[in-house]
Design a protein around this motif. Structure first.
Motif, PDB file in Angstrom:
ATOM      1  N   LEU A  19       0.720  -1.312  -0.067  1.00  0.00           N
ATOM      2  CA  LEU A  19      -0.048   0.009  -0.076  1.00  0.00           C
ATOM      3  C   LEU A  19       0.883   1.128   0.018  1.00  0.00           C
ATOM      4  O   LEU A  19       0.465   2.120  -0.743  1.00  0.00           O
ATOM      5  CB  LEU A  19      -0.976   0.014   1.081  1.00  0.00           C
ATOM      6  N   LEU A  20       1.952   1.243   0.830  1.00  0.00           N
ATOM      7  CA  LEU A  20       2.766   2.496   0.869  1.00  0.00           C
ATOM      8  C   LEU A  20       3.380   2.606  -0.470  1.00  0.00           C
ATOM      9  O   LEU A  20       3.561   3.935  -0.907  1.00  0.00           O
ATOM     10  CB  LEU A  20       3.809   2.191   1.859  1.00  0.00           C
ATOM     11  N   THR A  21       3.867   1.739  -1.089  1.00  0.00           N
ATOM     12  CA  THR A  21       4.690   1.573  -2.465  1.00  0.00           C
ATOM     13  C   THR A  21       3.578   2.351  -3.443  1.00  0.00           C
ATOM     14  O   THR A  21       3.638   3.307  -4.163  1.00  0.00           O
ATOM     15  CB  THR A  21       5.001   0.363  -2.723  1.00  0.00           C
ATOM     16  N   ILE A  22       2.225   1.895  -3.407  1.00  0.00           N
ATOM     17  CA  ILE A  22       1.314   2.370  -4.411  1.00  0.00           C
ATOM     18  C   ILE A  22       0.812   3.847  -4.252  1.00  0.00           C
ATOM     19  O   ILE A  22       0.940   4.416  -4.937  1.00  0.00           O
ATOM     20  CB  ILE A  22      -0.061   1.453  -4.354  1.00  0.00           C
ATOM     21  N   VAL A  23       0.542   4.141  -2.959  1.00  0.00           N
ATOM     22  CA  VAL A  23       0.452   5.601  -2.662  1.00  0.00           C
ATOM     23  C   VAL A  23       1.571   6.359  -2.932  1.00  0.00           C
ATOM     24  O   VAL A  23       1.343   7.456  -3.661  1.00  0.00           O
ATOM     25  CB  VAL A  23       0.167   5.647  -0.962  1.00  0.00           C
ATOM     26  N   PHE A  24       2.684   6.070  -2.553  1.00  0.00           N
ATOM     27  CA  PHE A  24       3.864   6.772  -3.158  1.00  0.00           C
ATOM     28  C   PHE A  24       4.098   6.777  -4.550  1.00  0.00           C
ATOM     29  O   PHE A  24       4.323   8.106  -5.164  1.00  0.00           O
ATOM     30  CB  PHE A  24       5.339   6.432  -2.508  1.00  0.00           C
ATOM     31  N   CYS A  25       3.953   6.014  -5.496  1.00  0.00           N
ATOM     32  CA  CYS A  25       3.864   5.909  -6.811  1.00  0.00           C
ATOM     33  C   CYS A  25       2.459   6.941  -7.382  1.00  0.00           C
ATOM     34  O   CYS A  25       2.894   7.686  -8.216  1.00  0.00           O
ATOM     35  CB  CYS A  25       3.344   4.789  -7.478  1.00  0.00           C
ATOM     36  N   TYR A  26       1.435   6.863  -6.726  1.00  0.00           N
ATOM     37  CA  TYR A  26       0.500   7.841  -7.108  1.00  0.00           C
ATOM     38  C   TYR A  26       0.827   9.093  -6.660  1.00  0.00           C
ATOM     39  O   TYR A  26       0.660  10.107  -7.368  1.00  0.00           O
ATOM     40  CB  TYR A  26      -0.963   7.154  -6.337  1.00  0.00           C
ATOM     41  N   LEU A  27       1.516   9.444  -5.670  1.00  0.00           N
ATOM     42  CA  LEU A  27       1.750  10.776  -5.196  1.00  0.00           C
ATOM     43  C   LEU A  27       2.708  11.519  -6.137  1.00  0.00           C
ATOM     44  O   LEU A  27       2.934  12.726  -6.622  1.00  0.00           O
ATOM     45  CB  LEU A  27       2.010  11.018  -3.781  1.00  0.00           C
ATOM     46  N   ALA A  28       3.792  10.431  -6.642  1.00  0.00           N
ATOM     47  CA  ALA A  28       4.793  10.889  -7.531  1.00  0.00           C
ATOM     48  C   ALA A  28       4.461  11.203  -8.848  1.00  0.00           C
ATOM     49  O   ALA A  28       4.882  12.296  -9.526  1.00  0.00           O
ATOM     50  CB  ALA A  28       5.853   9.853  -7.535  1.00  0.00           C
ATOM     51  N   LEU A  71      13.812   2.780   2.081  1.00  0.00           N
ATOM     52  CA  LEU A  71      13.349   2.585   3.386  1.00  0.00           C
ATOM     53  C   LEU A  71      12.799   1.335   3.667  1.00  0.00           C
ATOM     54  O   LEU A  71      12.919   0.474   4.100  1.00  0.00           O
ATOM     55  CB  LEU A  71      12.940   3.643   4.230  1.00  0.00           C
ATOM     56  N   VAL A  72      11.520   1.320   2.728  1.00  0.00           N
ATOM     57  CA  VAL A  72      10.487   0.137   3.038  1.00  0.00           C
ATOM     58  C   VAL A  72      11.048  -0.926   2.655  1.00  0.00           C
ATOM     59  O   VAL A  72      10.955  -2.024   3.065  1.00  0.00           O
ATOM     60  CB  VAL A  72       9.165   0.566   2.296  1.00  0.00           C
ATOM     61  N   ILE A  73      11.726  -0.871   1.284  1.00  0.00           N
ATOM     62  CA  ILE A  73      12.335  -1.974   0.525  1.00  0.00           C
ATOM     63  C   ILE A  73      13.346  -2.601   1.479  1.00  0.00           C
ATOM     64  O   ILE A  73      13.613  -3.857   1.609  1.00  0.00           O
ATOM     65  CB  ILE A  73      12.818  -1.735  -0.729  1.00  0.00           C
ATOM     66  N   ALA A  74      14.307  -1.833   2.019  1.00  0.00           N
ATOM     67  CA  ALA A  74      15.541  -2.313   2.725  1.00  0.00           C
ATOM     68  C   ALA A  74      14.797  -2.991   3.960  1.00  0.00           C
ATOM     69  O   ALA A  74      15.513  -4.067   4.673  1.00  0.00           O
ATOM     70  CB  ALA A  74      16.425  -1.017   3.053  1.00  0.00           C
ATOM     71  N   PHE A  75      13.965  -2.320   4.835  1.00  0.00           N
ATOM     72  CA  PHE A  75      13.504  -2.945   5.929  1.00  0.00           C
ATOM     73  C   PHE A  75      12.770  -4.327   5.693  1.00  0.00           C
ATOM     74  O   PHE A  75      12.993  -5.212   6.312  1.00  0.00           O
ATOM     75  CB  PHE A  75      12.375  -2.069   6.544  1.00  0.00           C
ATOM     76  N   TYR A  76      11.932  -4.149   4.466  1.00  0.00           N
ATOM     77  CA  TYR A  76      11.325  -5.486   4.081  1.00  0.00           C
ATOM     78  C   TYR A  76      12.153  -6.584   3.922  1.00  0.00           C
ATOM     79  O   TYR A  76      12.114  -7.822   4.464  1.00  0.00           O
ATOM     80  CB  TYR A  76      10.372  -5.289   3.202  1.00  0.00           C
ATOM     81  N   PHE A  77      13.247  -6.240   3.284  1.00  0.00           N
ATOM     82  CA  PHE A  77      14.120  -7.345   2.869  1.00  0.00           C
ATOM     83  C   PHE A  77      15.239  -7.804   3.702  1.00  0.00           C
ATOM     84  O   PHE A  77      15.635  -9.031   3.806  1.00  0.00           O
ATOM     85  CB  PHE A  77      15.064  -7.305   1.418  1.00  0.00           C
ATOM     86  N   GLY A  78      15.506  -6.738   4.630  1.00  0.00           N
ATOM     87  CA  GLY A  78      16.205  -7.128   5.783  1.00  0.00           C
ATOM     88  C   GLY A  78      15.616  -7.943   6.707  1.00  0.00           C
ATOM     89  O   GLY A  78      16.138  -8.915   7.294  1.00  0.00           O
ATOM     90  N   GLN A  79      14.383  -7.615   6.968  1.00  0.00           N
ATOM     91  CA  GLN A  79      13.425  -8.777   7.883  1.00  0.00           C
ATOM     92  C   GLN A  79      13.591 -10.066   7.303  1.00  0.00           C
ATOM     93  O   GLN A  79      13.666 -10.941   8.077  1.00  0.00           O
ATOM     94  CB  GLN A  79      12.018  -8.119   8.270  1.00  0.00           C
ATOM     95  N   SER A  80      13.443 -10.184   6.037  1.00  0.00           N
ATOM     96  CA  SER A  80      13.448 -11.498   5.226  1.00  0.00           C
ATOM     97  C   SER A  80      14.673 -12.158   5.534  1.00  0.00           C
ATOM     98  O   SER A  80      14.617 -13.348   5.809  1.00  0.00           O
ATOM     99  CB  SER A  80      13.009 -11.456   3.839  1.00  0.00           C
ATOM    100  N   TYR A  94      10.292  10.331  -2.750  1.00  0.00           N
ATOM    101  CA  TYR A  94      10.008   9.012  -3.370  1.00  0.00           C
ATOM    102  C   TYR A  94      10.967   7.993  -2.924  1.00  0.00           C
ATOM    103  O   TYR A  94      10.765   6.879  -2.583  1.00  0.00           O
ATOM    104  CB  TYR A  94       9.304   8.950  -4.655  1.00  0.00           C
ATOM    105  N   LEU A  95      12.062   8.138  -3.506  1.00  0.00           N
ATOM    106  CA  LEU A  95      13.055   7.377  -3.589  1.00  0.00           C
ATOM    107  C   LEU A  95      13.826   6.987  -2.197  1.00  0.00           C
ATOM    108  O   LEU A  95      13.877   5.852  -1.734  1.00  0.00           O
ATOM    109  CB  LEU A  95      14.583   8.078  -4.279  1.00  0.00           C
ATOM    110  N   THR A  96      13.690   7.880  -1.351  1.00  0.00           N
ATOM    111  CA  THR A  96      13.984   7.778   0.081  1.00  0.00           C
ATOM    112  C   THR A  96      13.059   6.822   0.782  1.00  0.00           C
ATOM    113  O   THR A  96      13.651   6.027   1.747  1.00  0.00           O
ATOM    114  CB  THR A  96      14.109   9.245   0.753  1.00  0.00           C
ATOM    115  N   VAL A  97      11.835   7.298   0.595  1.00  0.00           N
ATOM    116  CA  VAL A  97      10.897   6.377   1.477  1.00  0.00           C
ATOM    117  C   VAL A  97      10.754   5.053   0.982  1.00  0.00           C
ATOM    118  O   VAL A  97      10.842   4.202   1.726  1.00  0.00           O
ATOM    119  CB  VAL A  97       9.298   7.012   1.532  1.00  0.00           C
TER     120      VAL A  97
END
Length: 62
Positions: A14-23, A39-48, A33-36
């Motif tokens: 959802l965050l990705t979709i919202v930021f794509c729309y806003l961009a 961070l989301v992708i790094a956190f998600y893959f870091g947790q995985s 956009y790139l910063t947020v």
């Protein structure tokens, strides 16, 4: 635990979709956009990656 993992995936998507729309609408800059998104992708893959490392360690100890 499974429910929490699904919630994280939904939030990231959802965050990705919202930021794509806003961009696209010009409400956020490419840098914001790139910063947020980074961070989301790094956190998600870091947790995985961390979960996978724990699973491998547990498997090795058995």
């Amino acid at each position: 635990m499974k429910e929490l993992l699904q919630i994280k995936k939904i939030i990231a998507l959802l965050l990705t979709i919202v930021f794509c729309y806003l961009a696209i609408m010009g409400k956020v800059t490419a840098e914001q956009y790139l910063t947020v998104f980074s961070l989301v992708i790094a956190f998600y893959f870091g947790q995985s990656t961390a979960r996978q490392a724990v699973k491998e360690k547990v498997t090795q100890n058995l």
